[in-house]
Design an enzyme around this catalytic site. Structure first.
Site, PDB file in Angstrom:
ATOM      1  CB  CYS A   8       0.588   1.533   6.907  1.00 13.09           C
ATOM      2  SG  CYS A   8       1.926   0.736   8.200  1.00 13.09           S
ATOM      3  CD  GLU A  48      -2.611  -1.145   3.063  1.00  7.82           C
ATOM      4  OE1 GLU A  48      -2.574  -2.612   3.532  1.00  7.82           O
ATOM      5  OE2 GLU A  48      -2.131   0.227   3.353  1.00  7.82           O
ATOM      6  CB  CYS A  77       1.907  -2.208  13.538  1.00  7.09           C
ATOM      7  SG  CYS A  77       2.311  -2.276  11.721  1.00  7.09           S
ATOM      8  CB  CYS A 129       2.810   7.774   3.660  1.00  3.03           C
ATOM      9  SG  CYS A 129       3.318   5.993   5.209  1.00  3.03           S
ATOM     10  CB  CYS A 160       6.398  -5.783   9.610  1.00  4.90           C
ATOM     11  SG  CYS A 160       8.089  -4.703  10.115  1.00  4.90           S
ATOM     12  CB  CYS A 184       4.768  -3.102  15.916  1.00  5.49           C
ATOM     13  SG  CYS A 184       6.732  -2.415  16.111  1.00  5.49           S
TER      14      CYS A 184
HETATM   15  S1  SF4 Z   1       5.360  -0.650  13.540  1.00  6.10           S
HETATM   16 FE1  SF4 Z   1       4.746  -1.917  11.917  1.00  6.10          FE
HETATM   17  S2  SF4 Z   1       5.604  -1.482   9.906  1.00  6.10           S
HETATM   18 FE2  SF4 Z   1       6.793  -0.891  11.469  1.00  6.10          FE
HETATM   19  S3  SF4 Z   1       8.176  -2.298  12.140  1.00  6.10           S
HETATM   20 FE3  SF4 Z   1       6.447  -2.121  13.662  1.00  6.10          FE
HETATM   21  S4  SF4 Z   1       4.994  -4.685  12.989  1.00  6.10           S
HETATM   22 FE4  SF4 Z   1       6.719  -3.177  10.995  1.00  6.10          FE
END
Ligand code: SF4
Length: 346
Positions: free
Chosen positions: A330, A92, A119, A105, A112, A116
Site C-alpha cells: 500500500c 487505496e 512503508c 484490503c 499514517c 514505519c
Molecule cells: S506499516 Fe505503514 S500504514 Fe501500517 S502502521 Fe506502519 S506506517 Fe502506518
C-alpha cells in the site's frame, strides 16, 4: 456548507435522523437496506420511502458514496483501486482474488503517522482519518463487490489509531441490517496500540493480526517507532491473556528483511515470545519501496526460516506475493496521485 452523508450511519443513528425529520422510525431499517444491501446510488432511488420523506432526507443529507477514480490490474488478477476522499485526497484498496476466495484490503486512514521505516504510506505522513462511510465505501463501490468473501484492514493507515470509525465500520459490515458479513471473514491488522486493542477485542468479534516484524527491542525501535511506546513484549503479553478459543483467530505478520530479521536467533526469540499463544505467523516477502536500504530475504531463506519455526511448534506459512507488478503494497499509487496534485516530492 457541505451536507452530512447517510452512508456510514448505524441503524441507531438512522433512527435518530428519522425522529428528527419526522419520518416513521421503521424507515430507518428501510434506509439501511438501501444503503448497505442494494445497489442504488442516490436518495431518489429509495422507492419504498415516500417522495415527501425522500425530499426531507435530501434537504439535509447526501447519499454519500464515491466511485473508484483509477484502477491498476496485475497479471495475477490483483487490482488496486484508488478512491477519492471527501477531503480531496486519495486512498487505496487492493482486491485479491484467489481460488474460491476474494479479499479486499481496505484503508482506514489517509496516510499514517506511525512512521514505519519500510512503508510507503508511512512516508506520506498523516493526512487524516477516514470516516466509517469512507471505509465502507471501499467495499460498497468495489466493482467486484458480489464476489468478495473476505476483508482485511491492512491498507493505508493504522486501524487502531482511528478506532471509533473502524469499530463503527465493523458494526455496519457485520450487522444483519448492514452488510451482514460474518465477523470471521474480517481481519483487523495493527502494530499494537494496547488501549485501542483492548477496545477492539471487547467490542468486536473480528479476527486480529499483529505486525511484529522482529522480536528484538532495538531492531523494532528502528523499524517501527511504536515500539518506544508499546513494546511488542507487552503487546504479546496482553493478547496472551485474551480467550482465543471461541473461533476468533490471532495471526502474526512478519515481513522478512534480508540480514536484519531472518536469522536463527530470530527464530529462537520468536518461539520464546509466542510460547503459549495459539497463533499463526505469516511470513511476507518485502516489496522494496523507493528510498529505503531494506531488501527482501530470498525465498529460499524464507522457506528455511518457516521450517525452523514449524520445527519449534510455531505454525508459520509464507504469504504468496500478489500484484508485485502493480506494486500492491500500500501507499505507492496514492503517493503518485498526491505528487501529481501537489507537485510534492515524497
Ligand atoms: S506499516 Fe505503514 S500504514 Fe501500517 S502502521 Fe506502519 S506506517 Fe502506518
Amino acid at each position: 456548507m457541505e451536507k452530512d452523508t447517510l452512508f456510514g450511519k448505524t441503524l441507531k443513528e438512522l433512527q435518530e435522523i428519522c425522529v428528527r425529520l419526522g419520518l416513521p422510525t421503521f424507515s430507518a431499517k428501510q434506509i439501511a437496506e438501501w444503503l448497505y444491501q442494494k445497489d442504488i446510488q442516490d436518495i431518489d432511488g429509495m422507492s419504498n420511502i415516500s417522495l415527501k420523506n425522500r425530499q426531507l432526507l435530501k434537504d439535509s443529507f447526501d447519499f454519500g458514496i464515491s466511485l473508484t477514480s483509477k484502477v491498476q490490474e496485475s497479471v495475477d488478477g490483483t487490482k488496486k483501486y484508488l478512491y477519492p476522499t471527501k477531503s480531496e485526497k486519495f486512498i487505496e484498496a487492493a482486491y485479491i482474488p484467489e481460488n474460491e476466495r476474494a479479499t479486499l484490503c481496505v484503508s482506514s486512514q489517509i496516510g499514517c503517522k506511525m512512521g514505519c521505516l519500510f512503508c510507503m504510506t508511512g512516508k506520506q505522513g498523516f493526512q487524516g482519518n477516514l470516516t466509517a462511510g469512507e471505509i465502507l465505501n471501499q467495499v460498497r463501490s468495489l466493482p467486484e463487490r458480489e464476489k468478495l468473501t473476505n476483508i482485511v484492514y491492512m491498507g493505508m493507515g493504522e486501524p487502531l489509531d482511528n478506532t471509533d470509525e473502524v469499530l463503527k465500520s465493523l458494526e455496519i459490515f457485520t450487522a444483519e441490517w448492514g452488510f451482514a458479513m460474518s465477523p470471521k471473514r474480517i481481519t483487523v491488522s495493527t502494530i499494537g496500540i494496547i488501549p485501542s486493542l483492548e477496545k477492539f477485542l471487547d467490542q468486536s468479534d473480528c479476527h486480529l493480526a499483529i505486525s511484529l516484524h522482529t522480536p528484538f527491542d532495538d531492531e523494532r525501535k528502528m523499524l517501527m517507532p511504536v515500539q518506544n511506546i508499546y513494546p511488542i513484549a507487552e503487546v504479546i503479553a496482553f493478547v496472551k491473556n485474551f480467550d482465543w478459543t471461541k473461533q476468533r483467530r490471532i495471526s502474526i505478520e512478519y515481513i522478512m528483511f534480508k540480514g536484519l530479521n531472518d536469522s536463527p536467533r530470530h527464530v529462537n526469540q520468536l518461539a520464546r515470545l509466542l510460547n503459549g499463544l495459539n497463533c499463526r505467523i505469516n511470513l511476507i516477502r518485502f516489496h522494496p519501496i523507493p528510498g529505503t536500504p531494506l531488501e527482501s530475504t530470498d525465498i529460499e531463506d524464507i522457506t528455511i526460516f518457516r521450517d525452523k519455526l514449524n520445527a519449534k511448534g510455531i505454525t508459520a506459512t509464507i504469504r504468496r506475493s500478489r500484484g508485485e507488478d502493480i506494486y500492491a503494497a500500500c501507499g505507492l499509487l496514492s503517493t503518485k496521485e498526491l505528487m501529481k496534485k501537489d507537485k510534492t516530492d515524497y
